[in-house]
Design a protein around this motif. Sequence first.
Motif, PDB file in Angstrom:
ATOM      1  N   HIS A 246       0.638  -1.092   0.002  1.00 19.88           N
ATOM      2  CA  HIS A 246      -0.365  -0.002   0.115  1.00 19.88           C
ATOM      3  C   HIS A 246       0.945   1.353  -0.107  1.00 19.88           C
ATOM      4  CE1 HIS A 246      -4.079  -1.630   0.597  1.00 19.88           C
ATOM      5  NE2 HIS A 246      -3.490  -2.834   1.831  1.00 19.88           N
ATOM      6  N   ASP A 267      -5.004   2.877   2.478  1.00 23.37           N
ATOM      7  CA  ASP A 267      -5.215   4.172   2.718  1.00 23.37           C
ATOM      8  C   ASP A 267      -6.302   4.227   1.352  1.00 23.37           C
ATOM      9  OD1 ASP A 267      -3.160   2.473   0.964  1.00 23.37           O
ATOM     10  OD2 ASP A 267      -2.714   4.572  -0.360  1.00 23.37           O
ATOM     11  N   ARG A 268      -6.235   2.646   0.939  1.00 24.32           N
ATOM     12  CA  ARG A 268      -7.886   2.409   0.229  1.00 24.32           C
ATOM     13  C   ARG A 268      -7.643   0.723   0.667  1.00 24.32           C
ATOM     14  NH1 ARG A 268      -6.518   0.411  -5.627  1.00 24.32           N
ATOM     15  NH2 ARG A 268      -4.147  -0.207  -5.555  1.00 24.32           N
ATOM     16  N   VAL A 270      -8.335  -3.095  -1.132  1.00 22.44           N
ATOM     17  CA  VAL A 270      -7.973  -4.130  -2.324  1.00 22.44           C
ATOM     18  C   VAL A 270      -8.502  -5.340  -1.574  1.00 22.44           C
ATOM     19  CG1 VAL A 270      -6.627  -2.250  -3.197  1.00 22.44           C
ATOM     20  CG2 VAL A 270      -6.217  -4.124  -2.348  1.00 22.44           C
ATOM     21  N   GLU A 282     -10.150  -3.152  -6.036  1.00 20.21           N
ATOM     22  CA  GLU A 282     -10.566  -1.716  -4.993  1.00 20.21           C
ATOM     23  C   GLU A 282     -11.908  -2.008  -4.768  1.00 20.21           C
ATOM     24  OE1 GLU A 282      -8.991   3.134  -4.263  1.00 20.21           O
ATOM     25  OE2 GLU A 282      -8.971   2.141  -5.844  1.00 20.21           O
ATOM     26  N   GLU A 284     -14.263   0.840  -3.035  1.00 20.88           N
ATOM     27  CA  GLU A 284     -14.795   2.015  -3.021  1.00 20.88           C
ATOM     28  C   GLU A 284     -15.021   2.673  -1.217  1.00 20.88           C
ATOM     29  OE1 GLU A 284     -17.249   5.110  -5.289  1.00 20.88           O
ATOM     30  OE2 GLU A 284     -17.257   3.844  -5.828  1.00 20.88           O
ATOM     31  N   GLN A 285     -14.438   3.452  -0.896  1.00 16.83           N
ATOM     32  CA  GLN A 285     -14.133   3.726   0.225  1.00 16.83           C
ATOM     33  C   GLN A 285     -13.891   5.105   1.286  1.00 16.83           C
ATOM     34  OE1 GLN A 285     -15.704   3.879   3.763  1.00 16.83           O
ATOM     35  NE2 GLN A 285     -15.894   1.362   3.476  1.00 16.83           N
ATOM     36  N   HIS A 286     -14.352   5.277   1.781  1.00 24.61           N
ATOM     37  CA  HIS A 286     -13.511   7.309   2.295  1.00 24.61           C
ATOM     38  C   HIS A 286     -12.445   5.750   3.238  1.00 24.61           C
ATOM     39  CE1 HIS A 286     -17.072   9.609   1.532  1.00 24.61           C
ATOM     40  NE2 HIS A 286     -17.494   8.943   1.846  1.00 24.61           N
ATOM     41  N   LYS A 287     -11.831   6.980   2.822  1.00 29.26           N
ATOM     42  CA  LYS A 287     -10.243   6.607   3.361  1.00 29.26           C
ATOM     43  C   LYS A 287      -9.667   6.934   4.669  1.00 29.26           C
ATOM     44  CE  LYS A 287      -9.107   6.153  -1.256  1.00 29.26           C
ATOM     45  NZ  LYS A 287      -7.395   6.794  -2.614  1.00 29.26           N
ATOM     46  N   PRO A 288      -9.111   6.437   5.285  1.00 25.35           N
ATOM     47  CA  PRO A 288      -8.072   4.607   5.817  1.00 25.35           C
ATOM     48  C   PRO A 288      -9.548   4.273   5.707  1.00 25.35           C
ATOM     49  CG  PRO A 288      -7.176   6.092   7.306  1.00 25.35           C
ATOM     50  CD  PRO A 288      -7.813   7.130   6.479  1.00 25.35           C
ATOM     51  N   VAL A 289      -8.984   3.009   5.309  1.00 22.66           N
ATOM     52  CA  VAL A 289     -10.087   2.239   6.219  1.00 22.66           C
ATOM     53  C   VAL A 289      -9.369   0.648   6.907  1.00 22.66           C
ATOM     54  CG1 VAL A 289     -10.879  -0.183   5.565  1.00 22.66           C
ATOM     55  CG2 VAL A 289     -10.689   1.615   3.239  1.00 22.66           C
ATOM     56  N   GLY A 305     -14.295   2.275   7.297  1.00 20.27           N
ATOM     57  CA  GLY A 305     -13.297   3.053   7.538  1.00 20.27           C
ATOM     58  C   GLY A 305     -13.491   4.226   8.386  1.00 20.27           C
TER      59      GLY A 305
END
Length: 637
Positions: A246, A267-268, A270, A282, A284-289, A305
């Motif tokens: 990452h 940070d994402r 996956v 990936e 899709e999500q607000h970061k960080p997870v 997240g």
Amino acid sequence: MSAVACSPDGRWFVAAHEGGFTDIVDVGTGRTLTRLDRAGTAIATVNDVAVSGDGRFVALAGRGAAEVFDAASGDRRGQVRHDKAVNAVVVSRDGRWMATASEDETARVFEVATGAERFRVTHNGPVADVALSLDDRWIATAGDDGTVRVHDASTGAERHRLTLDDAVNMVVWSEDGRWLATGGDDATARVFDMADGHEVSRATHAGPVNAVAFSPDGQWVATAGEDGTTQVFQTATGAGLFGYTHGGPAFAVAWSRDGKWVATGADRAVMFDPATGTERCELEQHKPVREVVFSRVGSQIVAAGDGGQVCVYSMETVREVCHIGLHEVGTEAELLNLSPDGQWVATGSWSDAAVYETFTGNRCRLPRGTFSPNGRWLTDGTVVVSVDDGSERCRFTDLGAGVVTYAWSPSSQWVALMTYIRTPGGYEYASISVRSAKDGEVRWGCPAPWYRRLDWSADDRWLAHGLSVHDGRTGDVRSRAAEVFNVRASALSPNGERMLVGTDNGAYLFDAGTGNQVSALLEGNPASHAAWSHDSRLIAIGGLVFDAATGSERYRVESSGPAVFSPDGRWLAVVHREVQVVEAATGARRFRLGAAPALAVSWSADGRHLAARCTANNQTGSGEATRVYDLDAVQFG
């Protein structure tokens, strides 16, 4: 979001929020089943969540206390207290007892009903984690003193004491109870054989280990580290598989139930194939997870997240039937249309549009155009041809300088056209007309403003163009909406009762019979896309979905383009960086398609196939490609 956990059957998950409440949420619909109200309890902030093995109980750990709730009713079953914050909690399968790990340097086992303490384990420092073997026989604790203690859950008798090089952050059991994995500040994940307590394998990071997870069969271990890497190694030997790197610290890791995929949050989020290192997608999500959890049964993954957002993703495979590309980069008049039976797809920009076989991707003999609702005919606005053999049925005449747009009537008997003429002085004038799809004869025609949208009511009775609604049989103006400026989109409801108009400054709903404004939606924001559900009850303006009767927002899905309801109204396909398919009634996400970044979508009449037009590139160039997916492979439930 403080913590998240899935039920054993995969039907719901627990999400603990910072705001003093914890929700039990249906995975399929996103509906809150039960709310565990923490008001008046000792747990202001939740540090950990656990679900009993039978799914009947939920345990929460927080500042100075741990509590057990009935998952069905939300009633509190019991509470126990510590002198300091409780870092972790587990609850037995039958909900009769729970174990805790606390900053007060103890791990304790309590009877839930009475709060009576069975026994405690004392470390020489805060206790970071506690783990219960799947058969409820053994409890393992991890301490900042660098030790791991394993005790008999019934008697408290110590079985093993393992000494490591630094603080231990977590302990995890394999499902068969044979192995115990640890991760800590010494940058090492270790696996111990619980028969005699000896170390059998390890993986080294360049910083603290934040998460450890066994594969369901116990043969592999995945780790997530502060160094931004996720590693996968064989439990018995330490032999490594492919991992993932990452751009920042990795906080979470989890295995799919079939052991084929590893999900990791950083940070994402996956998901990747540990056998090859290939990234599947990936999330899709607000970061960080911070957390990723697979349901133990079923095919969902939950990702949580910062900012309180929790997303649920389906693991069901959506089969890509064909990939057609590359087209020229499209213009405003790009074409994407699936035949009602899903066997053909018409796609491309006007300069290179063509019809392709869905199951092969081969270009066929049919000219470009749009399929009639009954699937028998195809038109490009100038000619109607047979889908069976490509023979011409009729040709439209008196089209001026050309066709701007066109639309089939739902009965497939009529085609509405917008055409234009250009004067010697360079002025352009538009008109609309309705033509017979059988012989091309003009039913009626009239001058019209420049709006590139024609909409029929479901019964062929009404035709909408811009701000006007016409009688589909005579062309008489039924109503004209109050003047609005900078129109971007318009759509007539299938029942012919409402007209939706999108502008630079909002979306407005009008009575199609009188032209009077009914409600204003999305005021102050541009509305470039508009769609109705088949029953005229829901409106989609991009990813915003409204109740047509009240004008109130039902839900929103992140979107960068149009949203299209499936013909039966059950699903909504939303264009964003990828195509998302959500439940139309609730917005609960079902799956995402790998068509990124997407531009447009089209459903087949039976809802089985979905076509997506997306930007694409390969070694020879770039442009736009079309992908067709078979959604029948997905079991929606």
